[in-house]
Design a protein around this motif. Structure first.
Motif, PDB file in Angstrom:
ATOM      1  N   PRO A  14       0.649  -1.070  -0.010  1.00  0.00           N
ATOM      2  CA  PRO A  14      -0.010  -0.061  -0.001  1.00  0.00           C
ATOM      3  C   PRO A  14       1.015   1.384  -0.019  1.00  0.00           C
ATOM      4  O   PRO A  14       1.994   1.228   0.482  1.00  0.00           O
ATOM      5  CB  PRO A  14      -0.724  -0.208   1.325  1.00  0.00           C
ATOM      6  CG  PRO A  14      -0.601  -1.489   1.827  1.00  0.00           C
ATOM      7  CD  PRO A  14       0.471  -2.131   1.295  1.00  0.00           C
ATOM      8  N   ALA A  15       0.284   2.369  -0.437  1.00  0.00           N
ATOM      9  CA  ALA A  15       0.946   3.675  -0.488  1.00  0.00           C
ATOM     10  C   ALA A  15       1.336   4.142   0.751  1.00  0.00           C
ATOM     11  O   ALA A  15       2.267   4.851   1.289  1.00  0.00           O
ATOM     12  CB  ALA A  15       0.361   4.728  -1.174  1.00  0.00           C
ATOM     13  N   GLY A  16       0.472   3.961   1.779  1.00  0.00           N
ATOM     14  CA  GLY A  16       0.417   4.379   3.151  1.00  0.00           C
ATOM     15  C   GLY A  16      -0.590   3.412   3.924  1.00  0.00           C
ATOM     16  O   GLY A  16      -1.440   3.137   3.561  1.00  0.00           O
ATOM     17  N   CYS A  17      -0.189   3.535   5.311  1.00  0.00           N
ATOM     18  CA  CYS A  17      -0.878   2.731   6.255  1.00  0.00           C
ATOM     19  C   CYS A  17      -2.110   3.366   6.554  1.00  0.00           C
ATOM     20  O   CYS A  17      -2.221   4.763   6.907  1.00  0.00           O
ATOM     21  CB  CYS A  17      -0.209   2.666   7.528  1.00  0.00           C
ATOM     22  SG  CYS A  17      -1.039   1.414   8.971  1.00  0.00           S
ATOM     23  N   SER A  18      -3.115   2.850   6.746  1.00  0.00           N
ATOM     24  CA  SER A  18      -4.560   3.195   6.930  1.00  0.00           C
ATOM     25  C   SER A  18      -4.694   3.699   8.546  1.00  0.00           C
ATOM     26  O   SER A  18      -5.578   4.540   8.696  1.00  0.00           O
ATOM     27  CB  SER A  18      -5.610   2.417   6.435  1.00  0.00           C
ATOM     28  OG  SER A  18      -5.698   1.132   7.067  1.00  0.00           O
ATOM     29  N   SER A  19      -3.957   3.035   9.279  1.00  0.00           N
ATOM     30  CA  SER A  19      -3.755   3.532  10.658  1.00  0.00           C
ATOM     31  C   SER A  19      -2.879   4.600  11.218  1.00  0.00           C
ATOM     32  O   SER A  19      -3.258   5.295  11.826  1.00  0.00           O
ATOM     33  CB  SER A  19      -3.548   2.097  11.211  1.00  0.00           C
ATOM     34  OG  SER A  19      -4.293   0.904  11.430  1.00  0.00           O
ATOM     35  N   CYS A  20      -1.682   4.488  10.665  1.00  0.00           N
ATOM     36  CA  CYS A  20      -0.897   5.558  11.023  1.00  0.00           C
ATOM     37  C   CYS A  20      -0.271   6.317   9.986  1.00  0.00           C
ATOM     38  O   CYS A  20       0.607   7.397  10.395  1.00  0.00           O
ATOM     39  CB  CYS A  20       0.180   4.759  11.858  1.00  0.00           C
ATOM     40  SG  CYS A  20       1.494   4.007  11.102  1.00  0.00           S
ATOM     41  N   GLY A  21      -0.535   6.161   8.780  1.00  0.00           N
ATOM     42  CA  GLY A  21       0.105   6.751   7.478  1.00  0.00           C
ATOM     43  C   GLY A  21       1.522   6.485   7.423  1.00  0.00           C
ATOM     44  O   GLY A  21       2.073   7.007   6.245  1.00  0.00           O
ATOM     45  N   GLY A  22       2.329   5.576   7.983  1.00  0.00           N
ATOM     46  CA  GLY A  22       3.480   4.988   7.526  1.00  0.00           C
ATOM     47  C   GLY A  22       3.597   4.537   6.380  1.00  0.00           C
ATOM     48  O   GLY A  22       2.643   4.243   5.767  1.00  0.00           O
ATOM     49  N   THR A  23       4.751   4.519   5.962  1.00  0.00           N
ATOM     50  CA  THR A  23       5.201   4.007   4.544  1.00  0.00           C
ATOM     51  C   THR A  23       6.253   2.853   4.373  1.00  0.00           C
ATOM     52  O   THR A  23       6.422   2.383   3.462  1.00  0.00           O
ATOM     53  CB  THR A  23       5.590   5.162   3.670  1.00  0.00           C
ATOM     54  OG1 THR A  23       6.589   5.829   4.174  1.00  0.00           O
ATOM     55  CG2 THR A  23       4.554   6.183   3.639  1.00  0.00           C
ATOM     56  N   LEU A  24       6.447   2.447   5.582  1.00  0.00           N
ATOM     57  CA  LEU A  24       7.223   1.249   5.603  1.00  0.00           C
ATOM     58  C   LEU A  24       6.529  -0.121   5.917  1.00  0.00           C
ATOM     59  O   LEU A  24       6.118  -0.032   7.064  1.00  0.00           O
ATOM     60  CB  LEU A  24       8.349   1.399   6.761  1.00  0.00           C
ATOM     61  CG  LEU A  24       9.493   0.531   6.849  1.00  0.00           C
ATOM     62  CD1 LEU A  24      10.399   0.662   5.531  1.00  0.00           C
ATOM     63  CD2 LEU A  24      10.189   0.894   7.870  1.00  0.00           C
ATOM     64  N   PHE A  25       6.796  -1.031   4.985  1.00  0.00           N
ATOM     65  CA  PHE A  25       5.936  -2.338   4.988  1.00  0.00           C
ATOM     66  C   PHE A  25       6.752  -3.535   4.923  1.00  0.00           C
ATOM     67  O   PHE A  25       7.702  -3.475   4.332  1.00  0.00           O
ATOM     68  CB  PHE A  25       4.886  -2.131   3.970  1.00  0.00           C
ATOM     69  CG  PHE A  25       3.924  -1.252   4.163  1.00  0.00           C
ATOM     70  CD1 PHE A  25       2.442  -1.433   4.809  1.00  0.00           C
ATOM     71  CD2 PHE A  25       3.760   0.197   3.640  1.00  0.00           C
ATOM     72  CE1 PHE A  25       1.497  -0.698   4.960  1.00  0.00           C
ATOM     73  CE2 PHE A  25       2.654   0.832   3.842  1.00  0.00           C
ATOM     74  CZ  PHE A  25       1.820   0.536   4.487  1.00  0.00           C
ATOM     75  N   GLY A  26       6.377  -4.454   5.555  1.00  0.00           N
ATOM     76  CA  GLY A  26       6.738  -5.741   5.349  1.00  0.00           C
ATOM     77  C   GLY A  26       5.936  -6.798   4.970  1.00  0.00           C
ATOM     78  O   GLY A  26       4.715  -6.438   4.753  1.00  0.00           O
ATOM     79  N   SER A  27       6.187  -8.092   4.532  1.00  0.00           N
ATOM     80  CA  SER A  27       5.347  -8.944   3.752  1.00  0.00           C
ATOM     81  C   SER A  27       5.336 -10.017   4.399  1.00  0.00           C
ATOM     82  O   SER A  27       5.965 -10.662   5.424  1.00  0.00           O
ATOM     83  CB  SER A  27       5.487  -9.183   2.434  1.00  0.00           C
ATOM     84  OG  SER A  27       7.155  -9.709   2.275  1.00  0.00           O
ATOM     85  N   TYR A  28       4.205 -10.917   4.557  1.00  0.00           N
ATOM     86  CA  TYR A  28       3.699 -12.130   4.897  1.00  0.00           C
ATOM     87  C   TYR A  28       4.104 -13.135   4.027  1.00  0.00           C
ATOM     88  O   TYR A  28       3.568 -12.935   2.707  1.00  0.00           O
ATOM     89  CB  TYR A  28       2.301 -12.368   5.372  1.00  0.00           C
ATOM     90  CG  TYR A  28       1.925 -11.357   6.633  1.00  0.00           C
ATOM     91  CD1 TYR A  28       2.443 -11.753   7.899  1.00  0.00           C
ATOM     92  CD2 TYR A  28       1.199 -10.413   6.747  1.00  0.00           C
ATOM     93  CE1 TYR A  28       2.305 -11.099   8.898  1.00  0.00           C
ATOM     94  CE2 TYR A  28       0.763  -9.584   7.663  1.00  0.00           C
ATOM     95  CZ  TYR A  28       1.433  -9.991   8.920  1.00  0.00           C
ATOM     96  OH  TYR A  28       0.835  -9.329  10.133  1.00  0.00           O
ATOM     97  N   LEU A  29       4.958 -14.239   4.564  1.00  0.00           N
ATOM     98  CA  LEU A  29       5.128 -15.401   3.638  1.00  0.00           C
ATOM     99  C   LEU A  29       4.445 -16.443   3.879  1.00  0.00           C
ATOM    100  O   LEU A  29       4.320 -16.830   5.036  1.00  0.00           O
ATOM    101  CB  LEU A  29       6.478 -15.633   3.873  1.00  0.00           C
ATOM    102  CG  LEU A  29       7.259 -16.807   3.041  1.00  0.00           C
ATOM    103  CD1 LEU A  29       7.135 -16.647   1.401  1.00  0.00           C
ATOM    104  CD2 LEU A  29       8.964 -16.969   3.313  1.00  0.00           C
ATOM    105  N   TYR A  30       3.597 -16.867   2.942  1.00  0.00           N
ATOM    106  CA  TYR A  30       2.646 -18.109   3.246  1.00  0.00           C
ATOM    107  C   TYR A  30       3.189 -18.940   2.650  1.00  0.00           C
ATOM    108  O   TYR A  30       3.943 -19.168   1.563  1.00  0.00           O
ATOM    109  CB  TYR A  30       1.488 -17.768   2.586  1.00  0.00           C
ATOM    110  CG  TYR A  30       0.574 -16.623   3.711  1.00  0.00           C
ATOM    111  CD1 TYR A  30      -0.349 -16.870   4.672  1.00  0.00           C
ATOM    112  CD2 TYR A  30       0.456 -15.193   3.150  1.00  0.00           C
ATOM    113  CE1 TYR A  30      -0.845 -16.041   5.402  1.00  0.00           C
ATOM    114  CE2 TYR A  30       0.130 -14.349   3.914  1.00  0.00           C
ATOM    115  CZ  TYR A  30      -0.763 -14.770   4.855  1.00  0.00           C
ATOM    116  OH  TYR A  30      -1.527 -13.772   5.472  1.00  0.00           O
TER     117      TYR A  30
END
Length: 72
Positions: A14-30
């Motif tokens: 996502p471009a930004g976090c809907s909760s805090c506005g942060g822009t640093l994301f990690g991904s889940y590996l399934y």
């Protein structure tokens, strides 16, 4: 959201976090992961989290590394 949407967006957090506005994301590996040095390094840096093998359409694909919120 269809399976095609999920496949196309796998490298686009996502471009930004809907909760805090942060822009640093990690991904889940399934699924089954074969650990190597790179995966261990990503886990250590908090870039990846390993989840289970059963994946539902509403399971999160991203997490905010600032506030820990999940994102589809």
């Amino acid at each position: 959201m269809s399976i095609d949407d999920l496949e196309e967006d796998v490298d686009n957090p996502p471009a930004g976090c809907s909760s805090c506005g942060g822009t640093l994301f990690g991904s889940y590996l399934y699924g089954l992961a074969y650990p190597d040095e790179e995966l261990f390094a990503q886990l250590e840096r908090g870039e990846v989290r390993v989840r289970g093998c059963l994946v539902e359409f509403d399971d999160p694909r991203w997490f905010c590394r600032v506030c820990d919120a999940d994102h589809l």
